[in-house]
Write a protein that holds these residues in place. Structure first.
Motif, mmCIF file in Angstrom:
data_model
loop_
_atom_site.group_PDB
_atom_site.id
_atom_site.type_symbol
_atom_site.label_atom_id
_atom_site.label_comp_id
_atom_site.label_asym_id
_atom_site.label_seq_id
_atom_site.Cartn_x
_atom_site.Cartn_y
_atom_site.Cartn_z
ATOM 1 N N ASN A 683 0.848 -1.189 0.000
ATOM 2 C CA ASN A 683 0.000 0.000 0.000
ATOM 3 C C ASN A 683 0.883 1.239 0.000
ATOM 4 O OD1 ASN A 683 0.467 0.612 3.018
ATOM 5 N ND2 ASN A 683 -0.451 -1.439 3.083
ATOM 6 N N TRP A 704 -3.161 3.459 -3.037
ATOM 7 C CA TRP A 704 -3.391 2.128 -3.564
ATOM 8 C C TRP A 704 -3.119 1.096 -2.476
ATOM 9 C CZ3 TRP A 704 0.677 5.267 -4.804
ATOM 10 C CH2 TRP A 704 1.938 4.839 -4.395
ATOM 11 N N TYR A 706 -2.787 -3.513 -2.163
ATOM 12 C CA TYR A 706 -2.909 -4.860 -2.715
ATOM 13 C C TYR A 706 -2.866 -5.853 -1.577
ATOM 14 C CZ TYR A 706 -1.786 -9.300 -4.910
ATOM 15 O OH TYR A 706 -1.804 -10.624 -5.282
ATOM 16 N N PHE A 728 -6.781 -5.748 -5.659
ATOM 17 C CA PHE A 728 -6.038 -4.483 -5.748
ATOM 18 C C PHE A 728 -7.040 -3.342 -5.775
ATOM 19 C CE2 PHE A 728 -4.467 -0.983 -8.405
ATOM 20 C CZ PHE A 728 -3.296 -0.644 -7.723
#
Length: 786
Positions: A683, A704, A706, A728
């Protein structure tokens, strides 16, 4: 280059500032990321004492924590607001090797750090990861619900704990710090409005009552946001309806004494996020009106993403005392108060923490996630917790020899009732069920920690904890109401059967500890190595109980942790990197697995895996490569394996039932089998900050995360439905505010790509279910402070 400013003081009393007060004033400054204040006394023999004040750019926060020999993750209030973190589950997207998930979509929260954690099915066990709010232990995860507002920072601590405060544990801690009262007047209010009519309102006011007494009052409300619906009757689900208040008083009768009294209240009447059935093993009640997943085997079904299914049996609603139109939801009341007192005696400082927490939980979940009455669950929990902690530590943090001793006591009392709707689970059950019991717990621990700073910037340290834990399960019985085996329909006959069970006890008395060394070869780099042993007592599975063997307590678990790490700021204010590697040798790991009663069915029960291992690495970075650009990133990689464990193969049990209609245990040897923890988590954020107008700042950024696949049962990685797929997520955010921080405007989008993903799951009577994550949310926030 900093520019010193000299302030002359007529007497020492006129310029005395407390370090705590300085830090609070700085933390309240909205521009703290842009500058830091350094205050140094200047002595000479001919003039009054002076204070030298200088300013310097400070790109990264938590500079002091770079000197600590651990791999803790520290999260500021700014990042929590930017990511719209309103509950514990949002924290897992901000740290490496961390999973924080809701149990069955409800209020109970499952914490996993580096693969160590516990699925909190029944709230009769010590959590593998402890939760603290303002240094107060919350032994049940639900007790801390609604605490994530007016927060100053969050610490996520990995590995064995209990050597400097609180109770011993194997997995770590999640520590919430909320804002304290201020000696000057401050206040603020904010409104966050997002998709699906979600609204979050927060406000606070803080200031002095007198010269020695100050207060702070903060509150939050959350409404709306429900995005699920039932395709069978078009009813919507998931709207929040929550309110919380927190009040604090701080009294400084003299310069060496501080007393803080705080109280909090939270009412939660929110609807839940309901699961979707990944597989179904009851052929007589198939899940219809669904779309078959092309990648799933026969008998596996997935509803369209925003759809879910549940049922409300009027007889079941009447039994639990709720309206027949009830949805999966909470009806919870949490409140508590605590008193923190500290006094500086000169060489040492004494601290006392007294706290009382109360929980009133009423939760309805449809665990089979279908229109059938095969596993609806309703829980009544009335619980309270009293804790008392005493600590004595060296006052001056700059002394070469540091020591700390303390003791912690926790007493828990709970009365629980769990109701089950098995009315359409035929032919084996076909009735409604109630299991009431009392759960009493008390834990007493003593701890000590020492460190000594050697020449050449080497520090050795060590800690020890002794903990005695005693818990009893009392007055447990199970009553079945009616049954299809009597006359064909639920409750058509006044037939009831009651099973009573013997009381059960679990006692533990063990030591845990840590030793380590840290070294700072140059100013910008600190390395460390440490070895620690963690301990967690055993507990019970007070579930739907039909045989005495279900109440056998689990053994205590222990964990030997080996860790090496480095914390470095190789280019100050430009580049920071922290990295660690760990190896865990785990004994008697407590896990939730399946217990099969022939002729009845499969039930959840805690058991011990005699030996397992976990190893991994973590890297966290903060980069400010050029003006206006700020980057953060976390990467965690971990692997877990059972070295010695033989247990039920859940998928084989359900497959056998689907084929034959007979419940029978199927055992597997899981030696050298992957334990199914998410192997890779990533992240981060990327921000661009600039001044479009003089004295105003704008931030544009993205974030973001994952998360790798995760098994729901031992061996679940090999079978569809028994593990969560990897996913994701990506988001965007932008904000605009004046440099003085008096107001701010921000917009954001979470799950920007509209991913379909699942955040947690489990296995019920005939269904393996997944809890879906939120779809794309777009929102905006407006706030003002004074």
């Amino acid at each position: 280059m900093s520019r010193p400013v000299v302030v002359e003081a007529a007497s020492p009393k006129q310029h005395t500032l407390k370090t705590k007060e300085q830090s609070k004033l700085l933390s309240g400054n909205k521009n703290v990321h842009r500058s830091v204040l350094s205050v140094k006394p200047v002595q000479n023999n001919t003039s009054p004492e002076q204070i030298s004040v200088s300013t310097a750019r400070h790109a990264f926060k938590f500079a002091a924590q770079q000197n600590e020999a651990n791999s803790d993750t520290h999260l500021s209030s700014e990042i929590l607001k930017q990511q719209v973190v309103t509950s514990f589950t949002g924290l897992q997207n901000l740290a490496p090797n961390v999973s924080i998930q809701q149990q069955s979509g409800g209020a109970s929260t499952n914490f996993y750090i580096r693969g160590v954690g516990m699925t909190d099915l029944t709230q009769n066990n010590t959590q593998s990861v402890m939760t603290y709010v303002d240094d107060v232990l919350f032994p049940y995860s639900t007790m801390a619900s609604g605490s994530m507002f007016d927060v100053s920072a969050v610490d996520i601590k990995a590995g064995p704990v209990g050597f400097t405060h609180g109770q011993a544990d194997t997995g770590g801690e999640v520590v919430i710090h909320t804002n304290d009262p201020t000696s000057t007047w401050h206040g603020g209010i904010s409104e966050d409005i997002a998709s699906y009519n979600r609204s979050i309102t927060e406000g606070y006011i803080s200031g002095p009552i007198s010269r020695t007494l100050s207060f702070r009052l903060a509150g939050q409300t959350m409404h709306g946001g429900g995005w699920q619906y039932n395709p069978y009757d078009n009813r919507h689900l998931g709207n929040a309806n929550e309110g919380a208040l927190r009040g604090k008083l701080k009294w400084n009768p003299d310069e060496n004494t501080e007393i803080k009294v705080s109280g909090h209240w939270m009412q939660d009447d929110s609807e839940l996020i309901n699961g979707t059935s990944a597989t179904n093993s009851l052929a007589s009640h198939p899940i219809n009106l669904v779309s078959l997943s092309p990648s799933s085997p026969a008998g596996s079904f997935v509803l369209p993403y925003k759809q879910t299914a549940w049922t409300t049996n009027p007889d079941f609603a009447a039994l639990v005392g709720r309206n027949a139109s009830m949805k999966p939801s909470e009806h919870n009341l949490m409140w508590g108060m605590d008193v923190h007192a500290s006094h500086n005696f000169g060489y040492v400082t004494g601290e006392s923490i007294s706290a009382y927490e109360s929980e009133r939980e009423h939760e309805y979940t449809d665990m089979d996630s279908s229109i059938w009455g095969t596993n609806g669950a309703y829980r009544n929990i009335v619980a309270n917790s009293f804790t008392q902690e005493l600590r004595l530590r060296v006052t001056d943090p700059n002394k070469r020899f540091q020591w700390l001793v303390g003791a912690h006591y926790n007493r828990m009392r709970s009365a629980q009732e769990t109701y089950w709707d098995f009315s359409q689970m035929t032919p084996t059950r076909g009735y409604l069920s109630e299991t009431p019991y009392n759960d009493n717990q008390q834990t007493f621990s003593q701890y000590a920690h020492v460190s000594y700073r050697l020449p050449h910037n080497v520090t050795i340290f060590g800690g020890i904890n002794h903990e005695a834990d005693d818990r009893q399960l009392r007055n447990l019985s199970t009553t079945n109401f009616g049954g299809s085996y009597v006359c064909g329909t639920s409750l058509c006959h006044p037939n009831t059967t009651t099973l009573s069970f013997a009381d059960s006890n679990a006692n533990a008395n063990q030591f845990s500890g840590e030793v380590g060394v840290q070294w700072r070869p140059i100013q910008q780099v600190m390395t460390y190595v440490k070895v620690s042993k963690g301990f967690k007592p055993g507990g019970f599975t007070a579930n739907n109980t039909v045989v005495q063997a279900q109440l056998n307590p689990t053994k205590p678990e222990t964990l030997m942790a080996y860790e090496v790490g480095v914390k470095a700021d190789p280019i100050p204010n430009k580049f920071r990197i922290n990295a660690s590697a760990f190896y865990y040798d785990y004994h008697n790991q407590q896990i939730l697995n399946t217990f099969v009663v022939p002729g009845y069915g499969a039930l959840g029960r805690y058991t011990n895996a005699p030996h397992s291992q976990i190893w991994g690495i973590e890297v966290s970075t903060q980069i400010h490569p050029i003006a206006h650009v700020y980057l953060t990133g976390n990467i965690g990689y971990e692997r877990g394996v059972y070295k010695n464990y033989q247990g039920i193969n859940s998928s084989a049990v359900y497959a056998h039932f689907q084929q034959t209609g007979v419940w029978a245990p199927v055992y597997n040897n899981y030696n050298n089998t992957d334990s199914g923890i998410p192997k890779l988590t990533m992240n981060g954020t990327a921000d661009y900050r600039f001044n479009p107008i003089h004295s105003y700042e704008m931030t544009l950024g993205t974030d973001w995360s994952y998360r790798g696949a995760q098994a729901l049962v031992p061996g679940g990685m090999q079978t569809y439905g028994y593990h969560l797929p990897a996913y994701f997520l990506m988001g965007l955010h932008a904000s605009f505010r004046p440099n003085n921080g008096r107001w701010n405007v921000s917009v954001y989008a979470s799950n920007l790509l509209g991913r379909k993903y699942y955040t947690s799951g489990g296995v019920s009577t005939v269904s393996e279910y997944w809890i879906p994550g939120a779809p794309r949310f777009v929102g905006g926030r407006v706030g003002c402070d004074f």
